[in-house]
Design a protein around this motif. Structure first.
Motif, short mmCIF file in Angstrom:
data_model
loop_
_atom_site.label_atom_id
_atom_site.label_comp_id
_atom_site.label_asym_id
_atom_site.label_seq_id
_atom_site.Cartn_x
_atom_site.Cartn_y
_atom_site.Cartn_z
N GLU A 48 45.97 -12.76 -104.03
CA GLU A 48 46.38 -11.66 -104.40
C GLU A 48 46.39 -10.55 -103.23
O GLU A 48 45.49 -10.71 -102.34
CB GLU A 48 45.74 -11.15 -105.59
CG GLU A 48 45.30 -12.18 -106.62
CD GLU A 48 46.58 -12.09 -107.66
OE1 GLU A 48 47.51 -11.37 -107.35
OE2 GLU A 48 46.44 -12.64 -108.86
N MET A 49 47.22 -9.43 -103.37
CA MET A 49 47.06 -8.35 -102.49
C MET A 49 45.66 -7.82 -102.27
O MET A 49 45.14 -7.35 -101.15
CB MET A 49 48.02 -7.29 -102.91
CG MET A 49 49.54 -7.54 -102.59
SD MET A 49 49.86 -7.81 -100.73
CE MET A 49 49.66 -5.96 -100.31
N THR A 50 44.88 -7.65 -103.46
CA THR A 50 43.59 -7.06 -103.49
C THR A 50 42.49 -8.22 -102.77
O THR A 50 41.49 -7.97 -102.99
CB THR A 50 43.13 -6.72 -104.68
OG1 THR A 50 43.40 -7.47 -105.66
CG2 THR A 50 43.66 -5.41 -105.19
N PRO A 54 41.85 -3.77 -96.51
CA PRO A 54 42.74 -3.04 -96.57
C PRO A 54 43.83 -2.61 -95.30
O PRO A 54 44.90 -2.46 -95.39
CB PRO A 54 41.97 -1.60 -96.70
CG PRO A 54 40.75 -2.24 -97.60
CD PRO A 54 40.40 -3.58 -97.01
N ARG A 57 46.40 -5.00 -95.80
CA ARG A 57 47.31 -4.73 -96.93
C ARG A 57 48.24 -3.74 -96.47
O ARG A 57 49.43 -3.83 -96.70
CB ARG A 57 46.35 -4.30 -97.73
CG ARG A 57 46.87 -4.33 -99.47
CD ARG A 57 45.63 -4.50 -100.32
NE ARG A 57 44.96 -3.39 -100.52
CZ ARG A 57 43.62 -3.51 -100.79
NH1 ARG A 57 42.88 -4.40 -101.21
NH2 ARG A 57 42.87 -2.28 -100.76
N MET B 61 50.54 3.20 -103.42
CA MET B 61 50.26 1.95 -103.22
C MET B 61 48.66 1.80 -103.23
O MET B 61 48.08 0.69 -103.99
CB MET B 61 50.54 1.25 -101.79
CG MET B 61 52.00 1.15 -101.49
SD MET B 61 52.96 0.56 -102.94
CE MET B 61 52.38 -1.18 -103.13
N ASP B 62 47.71 2.92 -102.87
CA ASP B 62 46.35 2.71 -103.06
C ASP B 62 45.96 2.76 -104.40
O ASP B 62 45.42 2.22 -104.92
CB ASP B 62 45.74 4.00 -102.38
CG ASP B 62 45.79 3.74 -100.88
OD1 ASP B 62 45.89 2.84 -100.44
OD2 ASP B 62 45.54 4.83 -100.20
N TRP B 65 46.99 -0.68 -105.83
CA TRP B 65 45.87 -1.68 -105.52
C TRP B 65 44.69 -1.26 -106.25
O TRP B 65 43.83 -2.36 -106.64
CB TRP B 65 45.73 -1.82 -104.00
CG TRP B 65 46.81 -1.98 -103.43
CD1 TRP B 65 47.40 -1.35 -102.18
CD2 TRP B 65 48.13 -2.94 -103.82
NE1 TRP B 65 48.47 -1.99 -101.86
CE2 TRP B 65 48.89 -2.72 -102.78
CE3 TRP B 65 48.04 -3.93 -104.67
CZ2 TRP B 65 50.25 -3.83 -102.79
CZ3 TRP B 65 49.39 -4.57 -104.81
CH2 TRP B 65 50.29 -4.22 -103.78
N GLU B 68 45.44 -2.74 -109.67
CA GLU B 68 45.12 -4.47 -109.43
C GLU B 68 43.78 -4.88 -109.45
O GLU B 68 43.11 -5.91 -110.10
CB GLU B 68 45.92 -4.81 -108.27
CG GLU B 68 45.82 -6.58 -108.21
CD GLU B 68 46.49 -7.07 -107.17
OE1 GLU B 68 47.80 -7.10 -106.99
OE2 GLU B 68 45.94 -7.60 -106.15
N GLY B 69 42.82 -4.05 -108.78
CA GLY B 69 41.36 -4.70 -108.48
C GLY B 69 40.61 -4.46 -109.77
O GLY B 69 39.83 -5.15 -110.04
#
Lengths: 150, 150
Positions: A48-50, A54, A57, B61-62, B65, B68-69
């Motif tokens: 996953e992107m997370t 950072p 990413r 995007m921050d 994410w 998502e987190g």
């Protein structure tokens, strides 16, 4: 960092890798329905992107936006679709997809069923798509130049 | 900055806006098939991510994410799908979608046709989905706390 059964973890020196660095690679998806469809795959097996730090990413997103930017200049798509799904291959890979009103699924996502088209529409798309194939060499060259100056 | 015919440009004080600032808003998609499906929409009418200035691009995007987190902690999806398509509504809005092996289209994209499921699978998914609905209040509360400290 690599998973034995993951397709994106295998050594990848195939002809459709357009550019790579130690973190990621940029790949021509070679999708016959979507000329110019480009993927950005992380080298390590990360789901996953997370899961990325950072700075990593930001790095992969910078590359995704660079691809989108060059794609818009060189291919002039009606819309760009960007997605990170990974249900089949849970290893970060971004899809950057140029879309046109005549493509086989527009305005649906490329994962939707094909749209009904008239013979005239199919012919027009065929002609247009051939023209797009003719732009790919220049698109890929511009992509490499831009990626090298990232 | 706004387009009269764009659904995402209309004043949006609907109950499913979970959080907003002057740049964007975070929305509960309220998709009955995908409890927890969350959208991040830019406030101004901007079509492609590369139309945004780099700091704005980083900001959205921050937030994606962060969503998502928090989603991973609170809902524990099997996979997160992230996409910015905009073929129907060409105004930047990210889909952040929690996926589970029993959901109606897994492992296909949510835009693909529904999968065939056995009655047992359908029942198991029904039970699981109800449990997920029960987690949404806590998910949304955690999301707001995290967004407020961004």
């Amino acid at each position: 960092m690599h998973s034995p059964n993951c397709a994106l973890c295998q050594p990848d020196d195939s002809h459709n890798v357009l550019w790579r660095n130690d973190k990621l690679r940029v790949i021509d998806a070679e999708d016959p329905d979507y000329p110019g469809f480009t993927r950005v795959a992380w080298n390590d097996h990360v789901c996953e992107m997370t899961d990325l730090e950072p700075p990593d990413r930001r790095h992969i997103m910078d590359v995704v936006w660079l691809v989108e930017g060059v794609m818009r200049v060189e291919l002039m798509p009606g819309k760009v679709n960007v997605a990170q799904l990974g249900n089949y291959v849970p290893h970060i890979h971004w899809h950057v997809i140029p879309r046109w009103p005549l493509d086989s699924r527009y305005p649906d996502a490329i994962w939707a069923p094909m749209r009904e088209r008239s013979p005239e529409q199919l012919l027009a798309w065929e002609v247009f798509r051939e023209r797009q194939y003719g732009l790919l060499t220049a698109y890929h060259a511009s992509l490499r130049v831009a990626l090298n100056s990232l």
